[in-house]
Design a protein around this motif. Structure first.
Motif: not given
Length: 264
Positions: A10-24, A49-62
């Motif tokens: 939970q701390q990871y999801s809240k604490g980690r920064p999002s990435y800039p749109q410029e990168l994507f 979440q950011s990749l989903a704005k630029l690509y039709k489908n994203v498979i996100a694994t962990d």
């Protein structure tokens, strides 16, 4: 690797920064088609979440189901929990067939991977010759001179003994990480290319970020509280020195990006 982040998911999801749109936007400009992305080591899905704005489908694994619990639900993102050591059959079942993926992304995670095996999977999955792999890391944030001095000591001296050895690759800005891919069109090398994350943070958010570190959890499991009263007091004093409760925080990002090329 997955176990390092389970207890502080939970701390990871809240604490980690999002990435800039410029990168994507930069990454997307280098993939000829925008049908399918495999986001590996997605954690709580910041990049997906950011990749989903630029690509039709994203498979996100962990490999951590606990991490995936905190990932934001997006219609064209499919979150999948995989085994720590992916087999070719699992790749084909859960990700796709040979030469079916436009882009493979790895955000702040590739230093944990078994790279020779992972690269075999990547080269099999990516469309030939222009399928792209993009991997990036971010290093410690910069806030102001007073806070940075406390932060740098905390990172190197206090937390230093509890970082796993692969963290060194992040400290080296992914310059030394093995990356056997061709330069993308329009570039004469495969990185690292530098970007930056800018966000506004208050002190509580800063502590949440520190608690998301794998080193923090490792120390805690060994009975060591890195954020002792003394450390918290030093952070608080430095943070409040300028009288502003919120501050602009800058994280440097280092991107390695390349294309698969025509494999013999």
């Amino acid at each position: 690797m997955a176990n390092l982040f389970i207890k502080q998911a939970q701390q990871y999801s809240k604490g980690r920064p999002s990435y800039p749109q410029e990168l994507f936007n930069f990454i997307a400009s280098k993939t000829p088609s925008h049908d399918l992305v495999w986001d590996v080591g997605t954690g709580s899905g910041q990049a997906a979440q950011s990749l989903a704005k630029l690509y039709k489908n994203v498979i996100a694994t962990d490999t951590s189901p606990k991490q995936l619990e905190f990932a934001a639900k997006v219609p064209n993102v499919q979150y999948i929990c995989t085994s720590p050591k992916l087999s070719k059959s699992e790749i084909e079942t859960k990700i796709g067939s040979e030469s079916s993926v436009d882009l493979v992304t790895i955000a702040q995670a590739m230093h944990w991977f078994d790279l020779p095996t992972f690269y075999e999977h990547v080269k099999w999955l990516l469309k030939k010759p222009n399928g792209v792999i993009a991997s990036w890391c971010y290093t410690t944030p910069k806030i102001n001179n007073s806070v940075d001095a406390i932060f740098d000591k905390f990172y190197t001296s206090d937390a230093g003994p509890y970082w796993e050895s692969p963290r060194k690759l992040v400290d080296e800005k992914y310059e030394t990480i093995d990356f056997p891919f061709e330069a993308i069109d329009g570039c004469d090398h495969n990185g690292p290319f530098e970007f930056k994350i800018e966000k506004v943070m208050d002190l509580d958010s800063c502590f949440t970020y520190l608690k998301s570190w794998s080193a923090y959890q490792t120390a805690k499991e060994k009975g060591v509280e890195l954020l002792s009263e003394d450390v918290v007091e030093k952070f608080t004093s430095a943070w409040n020195e300028d009288g502003k409760s919120e501050k602009k925080v800058i994280y440097p990002i280092y991107l390695r990006i390349g294309k698969v090329g025509n494999l013999d």
